[in-house]
Design a protein around this motif. Structure first.
Motif, PDB file in Angstrom:
ATOM      1  N   ALA A   1       0.778  -1.276   0.068  1.00  0.00           N
ATOM      2  CA  ALA A   1       0.070  -0.112  -0.051  1.00  0.00           C
ATOM      3  C   ALA A   1       0.985   1.291  -0.042  1.00  0.00           C
ATOM      4  O   ALA A   1       0.577   2.385  -0.628  1.00  0.00           O
ATOM      5  N   ALA A   2       1.991   1.334   0.669  1.00  0.00           N
ATOM      6  CA  ALA A   2       2.907   2.376   0.771  1.00  0.00           C
ATOM      7  C   ALA A   2       3.487   2.774  -0.694  1.00  0.00           C
ATOM      8  O   ALA A   2       3.585   3.701  -0.932  1.00  0.00           O
ATOM      9  N   ALA A   3       3.889   1.389  -1.173  1.00  0.00           N
ATOM     10  CA  ALA A   3       4.565   1.730  -2.684  1.00  0.00           C
ATOM     11  C   ALA A   3       3.798   2.115  -3.722  1.00  0.00           C
ATOM     12  O   ALA A   3       4.034   2.720  -4.518  1.00  0.00           O
ATOM     13  N   VAL A   4       2.289   1.902  -3.666  1.00  0.00           N
ATOM     14  CA  VAL A   4       1.333   2.330  -4.483  1.00  0.00           C
ATOM     15  C   VAL A   4       1.279   3.943  -4.109  1.00  0.00           C
ATOM     16  O   VAL A   4       1.156   4.444  -4.908  1.00  0.00           O
ATOM     17  N   LYS A   5       0.925   4.365  -2.855  1.00  0.00           N
ATOM     18  CA  LYS A   5       0.841   5.594  -2.450  1.00  0.00           C
ATOM     19  C   LYS A   5       1.993   6.509  -3.094  1.00  0.00           C
ATOM     20  O   LYS A   5       1.860   7.558  -3.721  1.00  0.00           O
TER      21      LYS A   5
ATOM     22  N   PRO B   1      -5.742   6.670  -6.315  1.00  0.00           N
ATOM     23  CA  PRO B   1      -5.785   5.922  -7.395  1.00  0.00           C
ATOM     24  C   PRO B   1      -6.625   4.493  -6.944  1.00  0.00           C
ATOM     25  O   PRO B   1      -6.847   4.063  -6.186  1.00  0.00           O
ATOM     26  N   LEU B   2      -7.428   4.032  -8.111  1.00  0.00           N
ATOM     27  CA  LEU B   2      -7.991   2.624  -8.205  1.00  0.00           C
ATOM     28  C   LEU B   2      -7.078   1.795  -8.600  1.00  0.00           C
ATOM     29  O   LEU B   2      -6.004   1.874  -9.412  1.00  0.00           O
ATOM     30  N   VAL B   3      -6.832   0.745  -7.632  1.00  0.00           N
ATOM     31  CA  VAL B   3      -5.983  -0.314  -7.694  1.00  0.00           C
ATOM     32  C   VAL B   3      -6.682  -1.746  -7.925  1.00  0.00           C
ATOM     33  O   VAL B   3      -7.691  -2.094  -7.459  1.00  0.00           O
ATOM     34  N   ALA B   4      -5.972  -2.588  -8.954  1.00  0.00           N
ATOM     35  CA  ALA B   4      -6.375  -3.850  -9.229  1.00  0.00           C
ATOM     36  C   ALA B   4      -5.276  -4.738  -8.707  1.00  0.00           C
ATOM     37  O   ALA B   4      -4.003  -4.332  -8.892  1.00  0.00           O
ATOM     38  N   SER B   5      -5.369  -5.911  -8.130  1.00  0.00           N
ATOM     39  CA  SER B   5      -4.462  -6.724  -7.639  1.00  0.00           C
ATOM     40  C   SER B   5      -4.579  -8.069  -8.396  1.00  0.00           C
ATOM     41  O   SER B   5      -5.681  -8.519  -8.250  1.00  0.00           O
ATOM     42  N   ALA B   6      -3.766  -8.555  -8.680  1.00  0.00           N
ATOM     43  CA  ALA B   6      -3.500 -10.115  -9.605  1.00  0.00           C
ATOM     44  C   ALA B   6      -2.384 -10.780  -8.778  1.00  0.00           C
ATOM     45  O   ALA B   6      -1.525 -10.370  -8.851  1.00  0.00           O
ATOM     46  N   GLY B   7      -3.027 -11.865  -8.006  1.00  0.00           N
ATOM     47  CA  GLY B   7      -2.175 -12.803  -7.389  1.00  0.00           C
ATOM     48  C   GLY B   7      -1.906 -12.671  -6.137  1.00  0.00           C
ATOM     49  O   GLY B   7      -1.111 -13.346  -5.254  1.00  0.00           O
ATOM     50  N   PHE B   8      -2.350 -11.485  -5.645  1.00  0.00           N
ATOM     51  CA  PHE B   8      -2.118 -11.025  -4.037  1.00  0.00           C
ATOM     52  C   PHE B   8      -3.613 -10.539  -3.673  1.00  0.00           C
ATOM     53  O   PHE B   8      -3.890  -9.448  -3.833  1.00  0.00           O
ATOM     54  N   ASN B   9      -4.267 -11.493  -3.045  1.00  0.00           N
ATOM     55  CA  ASN B   9      -5.859 -11.026  -2.864  1.00  0.00           C
ATOM     56  C   ASN B   9      -6.035 -11.270  -1.104  1.00  0.00           C
ATOM     57  O   ASN B   9      -6.971 -11.608  -0.752  1.00  0.00           O
ATOM     58  N   GLU B  10      -5.140 -10.867  -0.221  1.00  0.00           N
ATOM     59  CA  GLU B  10      -5.213 -10.797   1.052  1.00  0.00           C
ATOM     60  C   GLU B  10      -6.273  -9.916   1.447  1.00  0.00           C
ATOM     61  O   GLU B  10      -6.134  -8.867   1.244  1.00  0.00           O
ATOM     62  N   PRO B  11      -7.015 -10.181   2.597  1.00  0.00           N
ATOM     63  CA  PRO B  11      -8.017  -9.175   3.195  1.00  0.00           C
ATOM     64  C   PRO B  11      -7.239  -7.957   3.836  1.00  0.00           C
ATOM     65  O   PRO B  11      -7.849  -6.662   3.765  1.00  0.00           O
TER      66      PRO B  11
END
Length: 574
Positions: free
Chosen positions: A468-472, A480-490
Motif C-alpha cells: 500500500a505504501a509503494a502504491v501511494k 488511485p484505483l488499484v487492481a491486484s492480481a495474485g495477491f488477494n489478502e484481506p
C-alpha cells in the motif's frame, strides 16, 4: 443470601492470610484487587496494538466489513467488498463501526481503532473473572483467578485482534457469573438484577457469535441439574420472562437480516458455516479429538502449570460448590469442542475462566499438602518449555527471515526469560503461589517484547502495508484505483481501500487499459502472473511502466511473493 455470605460458606478457616505471599495479601483485598487487575490487563494487552499491522485473514475481514458499515450506513447487512459476509451476526461489526465513528478518523481509521472493542472486552473479561469467582471464593482467590486469565497467551492474542472472541468471552463471563449466583441462591427470593444480567448477556453473546454463549450456559445448567439431581433451582432463572427478554434482545436484528437477505443469512450462517464446522474441518482447520486438550498447554500458558499443582486440592474438594460449578462449566463444553470437526485455538477460550477460578480456589483456599515430585517437575516442565520457546522466538524468527533481532525485543525477552526461570524454580519446589509473581513478570516482558518490538520489525511478513505504501509513493494521483492480481489478502483490501479490485492477470490489464483522467489506475501483479498481464496489455496496444516492487513471505501458507507495481505507459504503435 448475600455475595459475602456465599463466599464465606466456601472459605477454608484453616488457611489464614499469613500463608499467602505478601503481594497477594496486599493487592488481593477487596478494594484494591479490581484496580490492580485493570492495570495488569492494560500492561498485558496494550503492547503491539498500535504497532502490528492487520493480521490475515480473519481480522481484516472483520475490520473491512465494519469499515463498510460505517461508509454505507447499512448496519443490518454485512459485506466484504461486494461479497455478503453471512457467517456471524452483526454485534462485533456494530462495536467496531462505533469505535471508528468515535475516533474521528472516518475511512482512514487505522487498524488499532478496530481493535478497541477487543481491548476493552479483554480488560472487562479479567474483571468479570474476578466478579464470577467472588460468588464462591475470597477476594484473594478471585484476584489470583483474574491474574491467571490476564497472563494467558490466548486472551492476550484475542485482545489484540479485531474480531469476535474477546467480546464473546466478556458476554459469557457476565452470564456465567450471574448464573453462579442464581444457582447458589437456589430457591430463595428471585434476584432480578442477576436474572437481567444473565439473559441480557446471553442475548448479546448471540448477537456477537451466534449459539456459543447459550451452548456454554445451557450445558452448565444441565450438568448442575444432573450432578445435584435437582431442577427446582431453575425457577431462580425466571425462565419465562427471561426467555421473552432474550428474544426481545436478539429478534430485531435477526428479523431485519432475514428480510434484507431474503433468508440467505440463515442459509449461510447456519446451513453452511455452523453445520459445516461441526461435520467437516473448514478452511483446512480439521483435527482429531483431544487436539484442544493438547493445544491447551500452549494456548492457556502459563495456567496449565498452576493447574497441575492444584489437582490434588481439587480432588479433595470435588463436592464443593466452586468445583462443581467450574467443572460443569468446562467439561461438557470441552467435549463438544473436541467432537466438532473444525478446531481453532480460540474455540476453548470461553472455558479459560472456569479453569482459572478452579485453579485459584484450590491453590489459595484448598489444603496445602505438598505436591508430589512428579507433579512438581511436570509443572516446572509445562511452564518452562513454552517460556523458552516464546523468548527464543524473538531471536529465531528474525534470523530465519534474514533479519537482525529487534534490540528492545531481544532485551525484554532475555529479562523475561530470567523471570521465567525464577518461576520455574518455584514450580519445581511446589510453591505455585510464589511462582505467580515471577510468572506475571515473565509474561508481561516476553509479550511486550514480542508484540511491540519483534513482530512489527518482521518486514518480510508485512506485505500488505509495504505494498500500500509503494502504491501511494508511485501513483500519479492521490487516490488511485488499484487492481491486484495474485495477491488477494484481506489485509491489502483494508489498507488499500474498499474499491480495490481483486482479479487475475487479464483483469489487471483491462483495469489499467481503462484509465481515465478522472482517477488514475494502478495494477499490482505477482511475478507468476506478470507474463500474462503484460501479454494482455500488449494486445490492447498499451504498455505498462513498473514503478515499484515489493517482495516477502505470505503469512498464510508461507509462499514467497514478488509483486510489481505498474502504472499505464504509452500506447504502442500499431
Amino acid at each position: 443470601m448475600s455475595e459475602v455470605s456465599l463466599s464465606a460458606r466456601h472459605a477454608t478457616a484453616s488457611e489464614g492470610a499469613g500463608r499467602l505471599p505478601l503481594w497477594l495479601r496486599i493487592l488481593g483485598v477487596r478494594l484494591l484487587a479490581p484496580a490492580a487487575l485493570a492495570i495488569l490487563s492494560i500492561v498485558m494487552f496494550v503492547p503491539g496494538v498500535f504497532q502490528v499491522p492487520p493480521l490475515d485473514r480473519d481480522e481484516p475481514r472483520f475490520a473491512q466489513a465494519s469499515k463498510q458499515m460505517a461508509e454505507t450506513g447499512d448496519f443490518v447487512d454485512i459485506r466484504f467488498q461486494d461479497e455478503a459476509r453471512h457467517k456471524k451476526p452483526a454485534g462485533i461489526y456494530w462495536l467496531q463501526a462505533a469505535a471508528v465513528e468515535a475516533s474521528g478518523f472516518g475511512d482512514e481509521a487505522p487498524i488499532w481503532v478496530y481493535r478497541l472493542p477487543s481491548q476493552i472486552a479483554a480488560v472487562l473479561s479479567v474483571l468479570l473473572v474476578y466478579w464470577a469467582a467472588r460468588a464462591f471464593v475470597s477476594p484473594q482467590a478471585a484476584f489470583v483467578a483474574g491474574v491467571f486469565a490476564a497472563i494467558t497467551i490466548i486472551l492476550g492474542v484475542e485482545a489484540r485482534i479485531a474480531k469476535t472472541d474477546a467480546t464473546l468471552l466478556a458476554t459469557i463471563l457476565a452470564a456465567q457469573g450471574a448464573l453462579a449466583r442464581l444457582w447458589l441462591n437456589g430457591r430463595a427470593a428471585r434476584r432480578w438484577g442477576w436474572i437481567f444480567i444473565f439473559w441480557t448477556a446471553l442475548g448479546v453473546s448471540v448477537l456477537v457469535k451466534g449459539p456459543v454463549g447459550p451452548m456454554v450456559a445451557g450445558l452448565t445448567i444441565a450438568s448442575l441439574c444432573v450432578v445435584r439431581r435437582e431442577v427446582a433451582w431453575l425457577k431462580a432463572l425466571a425462565p419465562l420472562p427471561g426467555i421473552a427478554w432474550f428474544a426481545l434482545v436478539v429478534a430485531p436484528w435477526f428479523v431485519a437480516i432475514h428480510l434484507a437477505t431474503d433468508g440467505a443469512f440463515f442459509n449461510e450462517a447456519v446451513g453452511k458455516d455452523f453445520v459445516g464446522k461441526i461435520g467437516a474441518g473448514q478452511e483446512s482447520h480439521g483435527a482429531p479429538p483431544l487436539t484442544h486438550l493438547a493445544a491447551m498447554f500452549a494456548t492457556f500458558w502459563p495456567l496449565p502449570a498452576f493447574l497441575i499443582l492444584a489437582i490434588g486440592a481439587i480432588r479433595r474438594r470435588l463436592s464443593s460448590d466452586v468445583v462443581l460449578f467450574t467443572l460443569a462449566w468446562v467439561l461438557p463444553s470441552w467435549v463438544v469442542f473436541e467432537l466438532v470437526a473444525t478446531k481453532l485455538p480460540h474455540y476453548t477460550l470461553p472455558l479459560l475462566p472456569a479453569l482459572s477460578i478452579l485453579t485459584a480456589a484450590a491453590l489459595v483456599e484448598g489444603s496445602r499438602r505438598e505436591a508430589g515430585r512428579i507433579s512438581r517437575w511436570a509443572a516446572a516442565a509445562v511452564y518452562f518449555v513454552p517460556a523458552f520457546g516464546l523468548a527464543a522466538a524473538n531471536f529465531a524468527v528474525p534470523v530465519a527471515l534474514g533479519l537482525w533481532p529487534s534490540p528492545p525485543g531481544a532485551v525484554l525477552a532475555i529479562i523475561g526469560f530470567v523471570a521465567a526461570f525464577a518461576a520455574t524454580r518455584q514450580f519445581a519446589a511446589g510453591r505455585a503461589l510464589y511462582a505467580l509473581a515471577p510468572a506475571v513478570g515473565a509474561s508481561a516482558l516476553i509479550f511486550a517484547g514480542t508484540w511491540a518490538f519483534t513482530m512489527p520489525t518482521l518486514d518480510p511478513l508485512w506485505i500488505s502495508p509495504r505494498l500500500a505504501a509503494a502504491v501511494k509513493d508511485s501513483a500519479p494521483c492521490p487516490d488511485p484505483l488499484v487492481a491486484s492480481a495474485g495477491f488477494n489478502e484481506p489485509s491489502y483490501v483494508f489498507l488499500q481501500g474498499t474499491d480495490t479490485l481483486l482479479t487475475d492477470a487479464a483483469g489487471a490489464a483491462n483495469h489499467l487499459a481503462g484509465e481515465t483522467n478522472e482517477r488514475c489506475r494502478i495494477a499490482v501483479v505477482e511475478r507468476r502472473r506478470e507474463a500474462g498481464f503484460l501479454k494482455a496489455l500488449s494486445a490492447e496496444g498499451i504498455s505498462a511502466e513498473e514503478v515499484g516492487r515489493v517482495s516477502g513471505i505470505n503469512i498464510n501458507g508461507g509462499d514467497r511473493l514478488d509483486i510489481g507495481v505498474y502504472r499505464r505507459g504509452s500506447e504502442q504503435d500499431g
